[in-house]
Scaffold this active site. Structure first.
Site, PDB file in Angstrom:
ATOM      1  N   CYS A 137      81.176  -1.615  45.879  1.00  0.00           N
ATOM      2  CA  CYS A 137      80.859  -2.141  47.097  1.00  0.00           C
ATOM      3  C   CYS A 137      80.119  -0.818  47.902  1.00  0.00           C
ATOM      4  CB  CYS A 137      82.170  -2.613  47.733  1.00  0.00           C
ATOM      5  SG  CYS A 137      81.856  -3.125  49.648  1.00  0.00           S
ATOM      6  N   CYS A 140      81.552  -0.827  51.584  1.00  0.00           N
ATOM      7  CA  CYS A 140      82.837  -0.583  51.864  1.00  0.00           C
ATOM      8  C   CYS A 140      82.884   1.102  51.653  1.00  0.00           C
ATOM      9  CB  CYS A 140      83.703  -0.972  50.637  1.00  0.00           C
ATOM     10  SG  CYS A 140      83.495  -2.777  50.737  1.00  0.00           S
ATOM     11  N   ASP A 141      82.141   1.803  50.748  1.00  0.00           N
ATOM     12  CA  ASP A 141      82.582   3.051  50.496  1.00  0.00           C
ATOM     13  C   ASP A 141      81.472   4.195  50.715  1.00  0.00           C
ATOM     14  OD1 ASP A 141      85.186   2.127  49.631  1.00  0.00           O
ATOM     15  OD2 ASP A 141      84.375   1.831  47.588  1.00  0.00           O
TER      16      ASP A 141
END
Length: 314
Positions: A137, A140-141
């Protein structure tokens, strides 16, 4: 003393775009409806940076679209419940009991909208470094790798889309493609190839992910044409090599194909009466937000028809 079973007209397992749309249709038809999911509503939309092929928006952030869909899906009284589903029991009267770690739910109609998840490479180091440099992701990261060099594995739409997102945050992105060409849509390929800090390496597989125990430091590579091996330094590995269905809890119900995707007829009915399916979990060629929404609307309506027919027969 046994825990009391909660009764509904329709239970929807999964709260991605298919599940939320099904909830809108079912609850608007005045069916007592619950969506149950072990994660946050929105499914894979929460892992998507920008959605630009959803009607009504030139582009919208995936999490923002998830929020709007959730508000719509609950406006007619549909409930939302956290819980991991371990199985479905079909009773003699065709009612279904959905077993979850938060208690049992019972209804005559169930809609499976559990979607799919990212396939793992299955190479040494992948599991060890999840959350320590291995990610599925970018949304997300990506912020954890600002100013760093990162790797993307894959050649389809998701790999290129997430590579483009990463390129705006990290120092540079190297995309390793197993074959000799990309499978992503031409418009995405064109954008990525114009990006100065994105590089493509073809005919190359990642065979191991290495680190110091705390974070990723490199990947081992194999040239699929020559067999030559090498090591490539990288701070992060973002993996997008395909999807697999979230159907482990239903594998013994006779409703899936050998790969685990759920089979239905044109009304989205499985072979079990009153058990429907919608969205990315289906056997289908195109898995998109728009197709999941179409499935969800149809499944919600068919669940209403099923419950109504049972009521009429009483």
């Amino acid at each position: 003393m046994a825990e009391e079973v909660k009764n509904y007209d329709v239970i929807i397992i999964g709260a991605g775009p298919a599940g939320m749309t099904a909830a809108t249709y079912a609850s608007r038809a005045e069916l007592k409806t619950v969506m149950v999911d072990q994660g946050i509503y929105g499914g894979q939309m929460n892992n998507t940076a920008e959605v630009e092929n959803y009607p009504g928006y030139n582009n919208i952030m995936g999490p923002d679209l998830a929020e709007k869909m959730y508000a719509s899906s609950t406006q007619f009284g549909a409930e939302y419940a956290f819980g991991a589903v371990s199985g479905i029991e079909v009773l003699d009267n065709q009612d279904k009991v959905v077993h979850t770690d938060m208690g049992d739910l019972r209804a005559p109609a169930v809609i499976l909208a559990t979607g799919s998840e990212h396939t793992h490479l299955g190479v040494p180091g992948e599991e060890d470094y999840q959350g320590k440099g291995v990610s599925y992701c970018a949304v997300c990261d990506a912020a954890f790798f600002k100013g760093e060099s990162v790797t993307v594995v894959g050649g389809g739409d998701s790999a290129v889309e997430e590579g483009l997102y990463l390129a705006n945050i990290v120092k540079d992105v190297t995309i390793f493609v197993r074959g000799d060409q990309l499978k992503a849509q031409p418009i995405l390929q064109a954008r990525a190839k114009k990006q100065e800090n994105i590089r493509f390496v073809y005919n190359t597989s990642v065979t191991a992910i290495n680190g110091n125990g705390e974070e990723v430091q490199s990947v081992d590579l194999k040239n699929n044409e020559t067999g030559e091996t090498s090591t490539f330094e990288t701070a992060g590995v973002f993996i997008y090599i395909g999807l697999k269905p979230n159907t482990a809890a239903f594998k013994d119900m006779g409703i899936t194909d050998p790969a685990g995707w759920i089979k239905t007829n044109e009304r989205l009915e499985t072979v079990v009466p009153g058990l429907f399916a919608a969205g990315d979990v289906l056997v289908k060629d195109l898995r998109q937000i728009t197709t999941a929404i179409g499935d969800g609307g149809l499944a919600g309506q068919e669940a209403y028809n099923y419950v109504s027919a049972l009521d009429d027969a009483k």
